[in-house]
Design an enzyme around this catalytic site. Structure first.
Site, mmCIF file in Angstrom:
data_model
loop_
_atom_site.group_PDB
_atom_site.id
_atom_site.type_symbol
_atom_site.label_atom_id
_atom_site.label_comp_id
_atom_site.label_asym_id
_atom_site.label_seq_id
_atom_site.Cartn_x
_atom_site.Cartn_y
_atom_site.Cartn_z
ATOM 1 N N HIS A 210 37.799 31.586 38.742
ATOM 2 C CA HIS A 210 38.012 32.911 39.303
ATOM 3 C C HIS A 210 37.423 33.954 38.370
ATOM 4 O O HIS A 210 37.617 33.894 37.157
ATOM 5 C CB HIS A 210 39.506 33.178 39.497
ATOM 6 N N GLU B 220 47.035 37.927 52.501
ATOM 7 C CA GLU B 220 47.826 38.661 51.512
ATOM 8 C C GLU B 220 48.532 39.856 52.146
ATOM 9 O O GLU B 220 49.591 40.290 51.662
ATOM 10 C CB GLU B 220 46.941 39.104 50.344
ATOM 11 N N HIS C 189 35.244 37.685 47.246
ATOM 12 C CA HIS C 189 36.249 38.566 47.836
ATOM 13 C C HIS C 189 35.910 40.021 47.508
ATOM 14 O O HIS C 189 35.236 40.301 46.528
ATOM 15 C CB HIS C 189 37.642 38.198 47.342
ATOM 16 N N GLU D 19 35.445 37.055 51.815
ATOM 17 C CA GLU D 19 36.523 37.774 52.470
ATOM 18 C C GLU D 19 35.867 38.785 53.425
ATOM 19 O O GLU D 19 35.246 38.402 54.390
ATOM 20 C CB GLU D 19 37.411 38.431 51.411
#
Length: 695
Positions: free
Chosen positions: A398, A503, A478, A497
């Site tokens: 990440h 979320e 994202h 995304e």
């Protein structure tokens, strides 16, 4: 075999694969008489099936185009042009040069995707548009007409009077034909606002659209569906669609800190402006392969290392506010937490574990303190990756930037080398910042602010993809720039995304409503894969907040909303409480041979069938809005008379968002090809099923 074309200048190929036709004479003979009658046939191109025609003309000295379907208008005369920095408008006093033409028909194979094989079939027309007067600047319009839509781009040739090109604005218009007394409906999200693409879709009359992102979808009274978008966005500013008046829209390029919104050296080609057209919503999804076909073929060579997969990860607990991304007593990305997730993944067949918040720097202002190759003290990357390898699981890396793309670029090689040394083959990138809040630096150190979809970020995403590919790392972006089919050129750009994910079910106000997914399928999903992060089987957000879905609906999303990287987003302990749901998530594929949208209406319901790549089994998912529905599945893709075992996960009696959201029936039936299978979806619910040959 695919045709190789440089990304910066998509030239007309000189040879074609099977069934290709070439030459002016053959193409003119194929033009329907209605298309020829509507204008100069020398500047008209029609689709291979003859139903769709694009006509270019000069009206009052301005180049305009129109699009007809079966002789009826879809796009009425619409202007073309540019506002050039220091050069005024390139729009008035134009003449059309001689058109050159070709046809193309090939079938190419995706390394992964919704469909393994994609047919690329179109007729092409190239027309120089010549400015009269002193400057005589020339820009070619390149048009490709497919059976399901149109793509056109501007090609800036090498010419001394327009060599250094600075574009202040692109003046391309899309003037919609009404298609009925009331005009079309539109589904759209606002462009240029603070939250990038993460909005619930507006459903309004088309003449009430403001500034909108693309893809934007229209439905006329006569049932015709139209999607406007762009393809092959790599070194240019993305456009927002601005309504000028009535049903007339014009491109508005995302701003730049450099004044001019686009700066390029000729020769170059703009992204393709696309108009996808179908008689219903499922047909619109089927025609969206146009975007892939307008991109250059794979530049990366053998990409078997870019593998579709299912993953779990250290993520949802942060959105529930149980853990945190930053260092401290609630830190989520600890060594022990990661080892626990690795054990869960290994026990249940998940391919990888996403770890967010392992590196130093969270949440500094504009990401100025991020260190992409330095872990917090409570996270041992060597131990974690060695243990994952031992258990047969991969780590998904990440890289959050907080919008500081400049800092990320400066550390990019070091960051990706770090992952390569640790055997990490996929990375989720993030650009959490308000629109206009992307930070970079000029060579003199001056900070500049950019939009997520300006030219700088279009270049940035390609830069990251190329750097990652050199290390055999796939990317899940994202807070990205919108998808425009560039995954064909860079197949390691696997998913992204660019819409409201799950979320928002934890803390969003409001949460995503049940109409969200049947809207996404016919809007956002026309552009490419979306990392929705489904599988919240607890049906609870932060502080016990109820999620307006059913358990079966969570499973359906794995089939309806496509991503080659699919997350099982909930906490491991919640999956152990719902073994029937976990059984489906473990089994459902993430890579497909072919896809069929069986039924659907935008914002109301959708039913999608996908065949496992290389397999004989099919998987079907259905979702509905706040209204209960029974759908009859005709399953036309199954061979007539062949027996299949259908395993079904569906809403149970008393279920739905106003009843027992967890009520779910898991059952097995035997059906034959040619049978019809009725399935009930409760309000806000859905279903998922697998179909396997009985033998």
């Amino acid at each position: 075999m695919p045709i190789k074309m440089p990304l910066a200048r998509l030239r007309l190929p000189t040879r074609w694969t099977h069934a290709a036709l070439a030459g002016v004479t053959a193409l003119l003979l194929a033009l329907p008489s209605a298309a020829v009658a509507q204008g100069d046939p020398d500047h008209t191109a029609c689709s291979p099936d003859g139903k769709l025609c694009f006509a270019l003309a000069i009206d009052g000295g301005i180049a305009t185009y129109r699009v007809d379907r079966e002789g009826a208008p879809v796009i009425v005369p619409s202007k073309l042009g540019f506002q050039l920095h220091g050069g005024g408008k390139w729009q008035n006093g134009m003449e059309l040069g001689e058109a050159t033409r070709a046809s193309h028909d090939e079938t190419w194979e995706q390394p992964w995707g919704e469909n393994r094989l994609v047919r690329d079939r179109y007729n092409e027309m190239r027309v120089p548009i010549v400015e009269q007067g002193r400057a005589q600047r020339v820009i070619d319009l390149v048009v490709r007409v497919f059976d399901g839509g149109v793509g056109f781009s501007y090609e800036f040739p090498d010419q001394p009077q327009l060599a250094d090109v600075r574009i202040d604005e692109e003046l391309t218009e899309f003037n919609l034909a009404p298609g009925g007394d009331a005009g079309p409906d539109a589904w759209w999200i606002p462009g240029g606002e603070w939250n990038r693409y993460e909005y619930l879709y507006h459903h309004t009359p088309a003449n009430q659209v403001g500034m909108a992102h693309s893809p934007i979808t229209f439905r006329r009274q006569d049932g015709l569906h139209i999607s406007i978008h762009e393809a092959a966005l790599a070194d240019y500013s993305a456009f927002w669609l601005q309504r000028i008046d009535g049903l007339r829209f014009r491109t508005f390029l995302a701003p730049s800190s450099q004044g001019s919104k686009v700066h390029r050296a000729a020769p170059f080609t703009t992204p393709w402006r696309t108009i996808t057209i179908a008689t219903d919503a499922p047909g619109l999804y089927a025609a969206s392969d146009i975007l892939l076909n307008l991109n250059e073929p794979n530049r990366l060579g053998d990409v078997r290392w870019a593998k579709p997969q299912k993953y779990v990860g250290i993520w949802w607990a942060m959105h529930l506010d149980k853990w945190s991304w930053n260092d401290g007593p609630k830190h989520g990305a600890t060594t022990q937490h990661t080892l626990d997730y690795i054990d869960f993944a290994a026990a249940h067949g998940f391919d990888s574990v996403l770890v967010e918040g392992w590196n130093k720097g969270w949440w500094s202002e504009s990401g100025r303190n991020f260190q992409f190759a330095e872990a917090y003290p409570d996270f041992d990357m060597d131990r974690v990756t060695a243990y994952a390898k031992k258990r047969g699981v991969e780590i998904m890396g990440h890289h959050e930037t907080a919008g500081n793309a400049g800092l990320y670029e400066r550390q990019l090689d070091e960051a990706l080398d770090y992952y390569e040394r640790h055997g990490i083959h996929s990375v989720k990138t993030g650009y959490v910042a308000d629109a206009g809040g992307i930070l970079r630096e000029d060579p003199d150190g001056t900070e500049q602010w950019e939009y997520h979809d300006g030219q700088f970020m279009a270049r940035h995403h390609v830069l990251v993809a190329e750097a990652a590919a050199r290390r055999h790392i796939a990317v899940d972006a994202h807070e990205p720039i919108k998808d425009t089919g560039l995954r064909r050129t860079y197949p390691n750009m696997m998913t992204r995304e660019g819409a409201r994910g799950f979320e928002y079910m934890a803390w969003g106000e409001p949460p995503n409503p049940p109409s969200h997914e049947p809207t996404l399928l016919f809007t956002r999903m026309l552009s490419g894969p979306f990392d929705l992060t489904p599988g919240i089987v607890s049906l609870e957000g932060r502080d016990g907040r109820p999620i307006p879905n059913t358990l079966a609906r969570q499973l359906a999303d794995y089939v309806v909303i496509y991503s080659p990287l699919q997350m099982a987003a909930d906490l491991p302990e919640n999956y152990l409480k719902r073994p029937d749901a976990l059984a489906f998530i473990k089994q459902v594929p993430v890579d497909w041979e072919q896809t069929r949208v069986l039924k659907g209406r935008i914002g109301e319901y959708a039913v999608v069938a996908r065949q496992r790549r290389g397999g004989a089994d099919w998987w079907v998912g259905g979702v509905t809005d706040g209204q209960a529905r029974t759908v009859s599945l005709d399953l036309p893709f199954l061979p007539v008379g062949r027996s299949y075992i259908a395993e079904i996960w569906r809403d149970g009696p008393g279920g739905g968002i106003d009843g027992d959201r967890f009520a779910m029936v898991r059952e097995t039936r035997r059906i034959n090809g040619g049978d019809s299978l009725p399935v009930e979806m409760m309000a806000g619910g859905g279903f998922a099923l697998s179909l396997r040959p009985a033998n």
